[in-house]
Design a protein around this motif. Structure first.
Motif, mmCIF file in Angstrom:
data_model
loop_
_atom_site.group_PDB
_atom_site.id
_atom_site.type_symbol
_atom_site.label_atom_id
_atom_site.label_comp_id
_atom_site.label_asym_id
_atom_site.label_seq_id
_atom_site.Cartn_x
_atom_site.Cartn_y
_atom_site.Cartn_z
ATOM 1 N N UNK A 147 -26.360 30.692 46.370
ATOM 2 C CA UNK A 147 -25.064 30.294 45.807
ATOM 3 C C UNK A 147 -25.272 29.942 44.337
ATOM 4 N N UNK A 148 -24.729 30.797 43.454
ATOM 5 C CA UNK A 148 -25.003 30.682 42.028
ATOM 6 C C UNK A 148 -23.917 29.948 41.255
ATOM 7 N N UNK A 149 -22.787 29.635 41.927
ATOM 8 C CA UNK A 149 -21.744 28.925 41.201
ATOM 9 C C UNK A 149 -20.378 29.129 41.822
ATOM 10 N N UNK A 150 -19.345 29.044 40.979
ATOM 11 C CA UNK A 150 -17.969 29.126 41.464
ATOM 12 C C UNK A 150 -17.189 30.182 40.700
ATOM 13 N N UNK A 151 -16.080 30.592 41.302
ATOM 14 C CA UNK A 151 -15.196 31.572 40.673
ATOM 15 C C UNK A 151 -13.760 31.159 40.926
ATOM 16 N N UNK A 152 -12.893 31.414 39.950
ATOM 17 C CA UNK A 152 -11.484 31.095 40.158
ATOM 18 C C UNK A 152 -10.576 31.967 39.316
ATOM 19 N N UNK A 153 -9.343 32.056 39.764
ATOM 20 C CA UNK A 153 -8.319 32.816 39.026
ATOM 21 C C UNK A 153 -7.144 31.905 38.735
ATOM 22 N N UNK A 154 -6.717 31.902 37.473
ATOM 23 C CA UNK A 154 -5.600 31.052 37.076
ATOM 24 C C UNK A 154 -4.277 31.672 37.517
ATOM 25 N N UNK A 155 -3.250 30.861 37.519
ATOM 26 C CA UNK A 155 -1.902 31.341 37.809
ATOM 27 C C UNK A 155 -1.515 32.439 36.827
ATOM 28 N N UNK A 156 -0.797 33.452 37.307
ATOM 29 C CA UNK A 156 -0.300 34.526 36.449
ATOM 30 C C UNK A 156 0.932 34.007 35.719
ATOM 31 N N UNK A 157 0.721 33.507 34.514
ATOM 32 C CA UNK A 157 1.822 32.897 33.760
ATOM 33 C C UNK A 157 1.563 33.013 32.260
ATOM 34 N N UNK A 158 2.629 32.879 31.480
ATOM 35 C CA UNK A 158 2.495 32.868 30.025
ATOM 36 C C UNK A 158 2.122 31.468 29.522
ATOM 37 N N UNK A 159 2.234 30.495 30.401
ATOM 38 C CA UNK A 159 2.040 29.099 30.018
ATOM 39 C C UNK A 159 0.563 28.775 29.837
ATOM 40 N N UNK A 160 0.146 28.782 28.557
ATOM 41 C CA UNK A 160 -1.263 28.591 28.234
ATOM 42 C C UNK A 160 -1.796 27.248 28.715
ATOM 43 N N UNK A 161 -0.935 26.220 28.641
ATOM 44 C CA UNK A 161 -1.387 24.891 29.070
ATOM 45 C C UNK A 161 -1.696 24.856 30.554
ATOM 46 N N UNK A 162 -0.862 25.550 31.303
ATOM 47 C CA UNK A 162 -1.071 25.636 32.742
ATOM 48 C C UNK A 162 -2.427 26.312 33.045
#
Ligand SMILES: *Cc1c(COP(=O)(O)O)cnc(C)c1O
Length: 223
Positions: A147-162
């Protein structure tokens, strides 16, 4: 713009701050070769069949990453050669990868997918799920999984802060795992986050690995 020019531009932006996984899904072998000839060696695919076909046809010094959702019954096809599986999202999948790693007399590198987006459709563990899953017993059993680490995907949005907030939460979760469950595992070091639309934000928030497709190969035609 050519693939080589695009690749050069993306690499300039990344500026060696993260590993670039060139996502070649749906693109023909010639496109992969164009990037290969420009020096790219790490490629990502999200379908087992396409990944296997490209592995067989293309140069053997390419490092192949499985970045998409992976079904347990398909692990066997990629177990002999895959360099990193990004989206591990269940205990069953971890155990299957372990079994196939053993059969192939190798250890298979994985990232745990974490659900960081607001959308409910994205795969991945919650922090609570991870903490209860990652027992000493399970980790000891997974002799052929690294186990080398983690992976994630952000919400599909224009909101950069989100997007930034979600990436930051993944970095913080990584840090907590790094100082607890994986404190004695120097190999636990990767945070795979960032795609064409958000890889610069991801790098600012601590990404070590970005998965970039359309900014290199152009928009995809699904058929
Ligand atoms: C397709 C895909 C990417 C790359 O997406 P782009 O927006 O084209 O850069 C990254 N990660 C995963 C998991 C993907 O499926």
């Amino acid at each position: 713009m050519s693939i080589q020019n695009n690749l050069q531009e993306v690499k300039q932006q990344i500026n060696n701050k993260a590993v670039l996984v060139a996502v070649s899904k749906t693109k023909p072998n010639e496109d992969v070769m164009e990037a290969y000839e420009a020096g790219q060696r790490v490629f990502g695919e999200n379908k087992v069949q396409e990944l296997t076909a490209k592995y067989e046809a293309l140069p053997k010094d390419i490092e192949w990453h499985m970045i998409g959702h992976l079904q347990s019954n398909k692990v066997k096809y990629i177990a002999p050669f895959v360099n990193l599986i990004h989206g591990v999202d269940s205990e069953k999948l971890l155990k299957t990868i372990n079994k196939e790693g053993k059969k192939n007399a190798r250890s298979i590198a994985c990232l745990l997918q974490v659900h960081i987006a607001e959308e409910e459709t994205k795969f991945g563990f919650s922090e609570a799920e991870l903490m209860s899953l990652l027992s000493r017993e399970l980790l000891a059993e997974l002799e052929h999984v690294e186990i080398r680490g983690v992976m994630g995907m952000a919400t599909f949005t224009e909101d950069e802060n989100q997007i930034r907030k979600e990436f930051r939460s993944l970095k913080q979760l990584f840090d907590r795992l790094k100082t607890s469950v994986f404190a004695d595992e120097p190999g636990f070091q990767e945070i795979s986050m960032g795609m064409s639309g958000d890889y610069l934000i991801a790098i600012e928030e601590g990404s070590t690995m970005v998965r970039v497709g359309s900014s290199i190969f152009g928009v995809r035609n699904y058929h």
